[in-house]
Write a protein that holds these residues in place. Sequence first.
Motif, PDB file in Angstrom:
ATOM      1  N   LEU A   1     -10.121  32.191 -75.719  1.00 54.98           N
ATOM      2  CA  LEU A   1      -9.598  31.892 -74.387  1.00 54.98           C
ATOM      3  C   LEU A   1     -10.533  32.393 -73.290  1.00 54.98           C
ATOM      4  N   ALA A   2     -11.128  33.571 -73.516  1.00 52.47           N
ATOM      5  CA  ALA A   2     -12.036  34.146 -72.520  1.00 52.47           C
ATOM      6  C   ALA A   2     -13.279  33.281 -72.334  1.00 52.47           C
ATOM      7  N   ARG A   3     -13.789  32.748 -73.427  1.00 49.91           N
ATOM      8  CA  ARG A   3     -14.960  31.854 -73.323  1.00 49.91           C
ATOM      9  C   ARG A   3     -14.622  30.623 -72.489  1.00 49.91           C
ATOM     10  N   ALA A   4     -13.422  30.095 -72.692  1.00 49.72           N
ATOM     11  CA  ALA A   4     -13.012  28.900 -71.959  1.00 49.72           C
ATOM     12  C   ALA A   4     -12.908  29.157 -70.463  1.00 49.72           C
ATOM     13  N   GLU A   5     -12.577  30.402 -70.073  1.00 53.24           N
ATOM     14  CA  GLU A   5     -12.432  30.742 -68.656  1.00 53.24           C
ATOM     15  C   GLU A   5     -13.621  31.523 -68.113  1.00 53.24           C
ATOM     16  N   ALA A   6     -14.668  31.679 -68.935  1.00 61.95           N
ATOM     17  CA  ALA A   6     -15.876  32.413 -68.535  1.00 61.95           C
ATOM     18  C   ALA A   6     -15.559  33.852 -68.134  1.00 61.95           C
TER      19      ALA A   6
ATOM     20  N   ILE B   1       0.229  37.483 -77.604  1.00 65.33           N
ATOM     21  CA  ILE B   1      -0.475  38.690 -77.168  1.00 65.33           C
ATOM     22  C   ILE B   1      -1.732  38.312 -76.388  1.00 65.33           C
ATOM     23  N   ALA B   2      -2.481  37.346 -76.923  1.00 61.85           N
ATOM     24  CA  ALA B   2      -3.711  36.911 -76.250  1.00 61.85           C
ATOM     25  C   ALA B   2      -3.412  36.367 -74.857  1.00 61.85           C
ATOM     26  N   GLU B   3      -2.371  35.572 -74.730  1.00 59.83           N
ATOM     27  CA  GLU B   3      -2.000  35.015 -73.422  1.00 59.83           C
ATOM     28  C   GLU B   3      -1.644  36.133 -72.434  1.00 59.83           C
ATOM     29  N   ARG B   4      -0.948  37.162 -72.919  1.00 62.37           N
ATOM     30  CA  ARG B   4      -0.562  38.262 -72.029  1.00 62.37           C
ATOM     31  C   ARG B   4      -1.779  39.077 -71.592  1.00 62.37           C
ATOM     32  N   ILE B   5      -2.722  39.259 -72.502  1.00 63.05           N
ATOM     33  CA  ILE B   5      -3.944  39.990 -72.142  1.00 63.05           C
ATOM     34  C   ILE B   5      -4.740  39.208 -71.099  1.00 63.05           C
ATOM     35  N   LEU B   6      -4.845  37.906 -71.289  1.00 62.71           N
ATOM     36  CA  LEU B   6      -5.574  37.078 -70.313  1.00 62.71           C
ATOM     37  C   LEU B   6      -4.866  37.091 -68.957  1.00 62.71           C
ATOM     38  N   ALA B   7      -3.559  37.046 -68.980  1.00 61.20           N
ATOM     39  CA  ALA B   7      -2.799  37.070 -67.727  1.00 61.20           C
ATOM     40  C   ALA B   7      -3.015  38.395 -66.996  1.00 61.20           C
ATOM     41  N   ALA B   8      -3.035  39.504 -67.746  1.00 60.46           N
ATOM     42  CA  ALA B   8      -3.276  40.810 -67.137  1.00 60.46           C
ATOM     43  C   ALA B   8      -4.676  40.900 -66.555  1.00 60.46           C
ATOM     44  N   ALA B   9      -5.652  40.302 -67.245  1.00 58.55           N
ATOM     45  CA  ALA B   9      -7.030  40.313 -66.751  1.00 58.55           C
ATOM     46  C   ALA B   9      -7.142  39.517 -65.458  1.00 58.55           C
ATOM     47  N   ARG B  10      -6.458  38.385 -65.378  1.00 59.31           N
ATOM     48  CA  ARG B  10      -6.497  37.580 -64.146  1.00 59.31           C
ATOM     49  C   ARG B  10      -5.844  38.348 -62.996  1.00 59.31           C
ATOM     50  N   ARG B  11      -4.785  39.091 -63.328  1.00 58.41           N
ATOM     51  CA  ARG B  11      -4.030  39.804 -62.292  1.00 58.41           C
ATOM     52  C   ARG B  11      -4.727  41.079 -61.836  1.00 58.41           C
ATOM     53  N   ASP B  12      -5.207  41.863 -62.798  1.00 59.11           N
ATOM     54  CA  ASP B  12      -5.711  43.200 -62.472  1.00 59.11           C
ATOM     55  C   ASP B  12      -7.230  43.302 -62.436  1.00 59.11           C
ATOM     56  N   GLY B  13      -7.914  42.301 -62.965  1.00 56.84           N
ATOM     57  CA  GLY B  13      -9.374  42.343 -62.957  1.00 56.84           C
ATOM     58  C   GLY B  13      -9.967  43.034 -64.162  1.00 56.84           C
TER      59      GLY B  13
ATOM     60  N   GLY C   1     -10.436  41.510 -89.165  1.00 55.23           N
ATOM     61  CA  GLY C   1      -9.034  41.219 -89.441  1.00 55.23           C
ATOM     62  C   GLY C   1      -8.117  41.274 -88.246  1.00 55.23           C
ATOM     63  N   GLU C   2      -8.633  41.009 -87.048  1.00 52.96           N
ATOM     64  CA  GLU C   2      -7.811  41.048 -85.835  1.00 52.96           C
ATOM     65  C   GLU C   2      -7.699  39.650 -85.230  1.00 52.96           C
ATOM     66  N   ALA C   3      -6.653  38.928 -85.636  1.00 52.30           N
ATOM     67  CA  ALA C   3      -6.466  37.553 -85.178  1.00 52.30           C
ATOM     68  C   ALA C   3      -6.234  37.480 -83.674  1.00 52.30           C
ATOM     69  N   SER C   4      -5.580  38.469 -83.100  1.00 49.64           N
ATOM     70  CA  SER C   4      -5.340  38.441 -81.656  1.00 49.64           C
ATOM     71  C   SER C   4      -6.653  38.529 -80.887  1.00 49.64           C
ATOM     72  N   VAL C   5      -7.603  39.295 -81.424  1.00 54.91           N
ATOM     73  CA  VAL C   5      -8.916  39.415 -80.770  1.00 54.91           C
ATOM     74  C   VAL C   5      -9.661  38.091 -80.832  1.00 54.91           C
ATOM     75  N   ALA C   6      -9.608  37.452 -81.979  1.00 55.74           N
ATOM     76  CA  ALA C   6     -10.275  36.151 -82.107  1.00 55.74           C
ATOM     77  C   ALA C   6      -9.722  35.161 -81.081  1.00 55.74           C
ATOM     78  N   ARG C   7      -8.395  35.187 -80.875  1.00 56.86           N
ATOM     79  CA  ARG C   7      -7.779  34.285 -79.906  1.00 56.86           C
ATOM     80  C   ARG C   7      -8.185  34.651 -78.480  1.00 56.86           C
ATOM     81  N   ILE C   8      -8.251  35.952 -78.171  1.00 61.71           N
ATOM     82  CA  ILE C   8      -8.668  36.398 -76.836  1.00 61.71           C
ATOM     83  C   ILE C   8     -10.099  35.940 -76.550  1.00 61.71           C
ATOM     84  N   LEU C   9     -10.983  36.103 -77.525  1.00 61.97           N
ATOM     85  CA  LEU C   9     -12.383  35.694 -77.338  1.00 61.97           C
ATOM     86  C   LEU C   9     -12.482  34.193 -77.068  1.00 61.97           C
TER      87      LEU C   9
END
Length: 484
Positions: free
Chosen positions: A103-108, A68-80, A93-101
């Motif tokens: 990955l987002a930090r790594a890509e600024a 889920i996190a990978e798909r959200i990041l991909a959508a952000a790169r594509r759509d802004g 209790g949201e593990a997907s959010v923790a993963r998104i945060l």
Amino acid sequence: MITIVGLGPGSIDHLTRRAWDKLQGAETVFLRTARHPCVSQLPPTINCVSFDAVYQTFERFEDVYAEIAERILAAARRDGRVVYAVPGDPLVGEASVARILELARAEALEVEIIHGLSFIEPCLSLIGHDALDGLQILDALSVAEHYHPPINPALPALLAQVYSRDVASSLKLTLMNQYPDEFQVSLVHGAGEADARVESLRLFEIDRSSAIGITTSLYLPALGELTSFESLQNIIAHLRSPEGCPWDREQTHQSLRPFLIEEAYEVLDTLDADDPDALYQELGDLLLQILLHTQIAIDEGEFYMSDLLRHLNEKMLRRHPHVFGDVAPTSDLAQLSRIWNEVKAAEKADDARQSDSMLDGVAKGAPALFVAQRYSARAAKVGFDWPDIAGVEAKFHEELAEALAAETAEERANELGDVLFVTVNWLRWLGVDDPESLLRGINAKFYRRFKHVESQAASAGKPLSDFSLDELERWWQDAKRLGL
């Protein structure tokens, strides 16, 4: 930008104004799950894209949330800009959010969090508890993976995501390693929804509830104020404090030495008596000594309890590579012994406190019979031993003959000491690796038989000294016949 919106625990009434505005203004909203009560009440103009299908693709939740996190990041790169909505609050209790945060930090990438009411607040309302009163909040899925619950039993706990009877079954097995089977607990169903309810039942029954669903949580009341390791540490620290007990404050490592040994022997007595009630009490007294020594160390700046626990945990993990490491599992006891000894040897090689002898490491203050067995066993490992049991039997007779031939009492005592040592070796050859317990059993047998002799003398109304040796021996033989 990635905007993560908390949908609240259930009812649309719990959605914040800020969250509503963000959702209403979005063309597309990604949903971790469409199985949330307020999703059907969102504006129909919103294009909702659910990730429910991802749950069917992977067996592990970690993999689901990573996807889920990978798909959200991909959508952000594509759509802004991306709006991602999750149940409750994004940071509870949201593990997907923790993963998104992560990955987002790594890509600024910028991430906006729009908080929502979590499941916690309506649960607290239903069970009537204040969160600041020591409440522990945990993920039931994580707890269920443990063999012992990572919970302080002296404090209440709320466990989320008890979403199926299978989860409840695994969870109760872990919890029953600390809580009694009959312990009264509560399942909270649908917190934040109009039909929310609390189901009171016993711990062993939680997986029998027919009401368990995706919004079920488990509430564990405090087991009791004095049921935790932390409570005991606090009592010991208090006793050692200026406001505590003068006797406890005066103790040192050296002054407590005899108590440590005494309490250990009292534990052995309960084991020999096969008395579980006495065992837990005596183990408590032994634990008290360990905690006193640890608190003295804390007071003296030597080490903390966390150092002791970390060292022990690391040692247990390191010495069981077939359980926790990359060594293939095995039930071969000989192989397990080899693994244990290999790890110990590696530890010694890394230890700055290098020993001068392979006999080092056996506690010299231990009972002499125990030390003799350990010394002889270690020497035997490198071939310093008789080739067969006949050799040790011959050595026993040789030492006994020297004792009988000794001319002075002092010489005879020394020679009998050699007889004792070779006897320990003989026992080792016979497979007796714990001569201390063997002799303790012999002592207990002598105690029972002599007590029988004493009781016979008491029945006759005269002291033992008034009876002949033949009379005492007859009662002794009676005790043997009685199986004492």
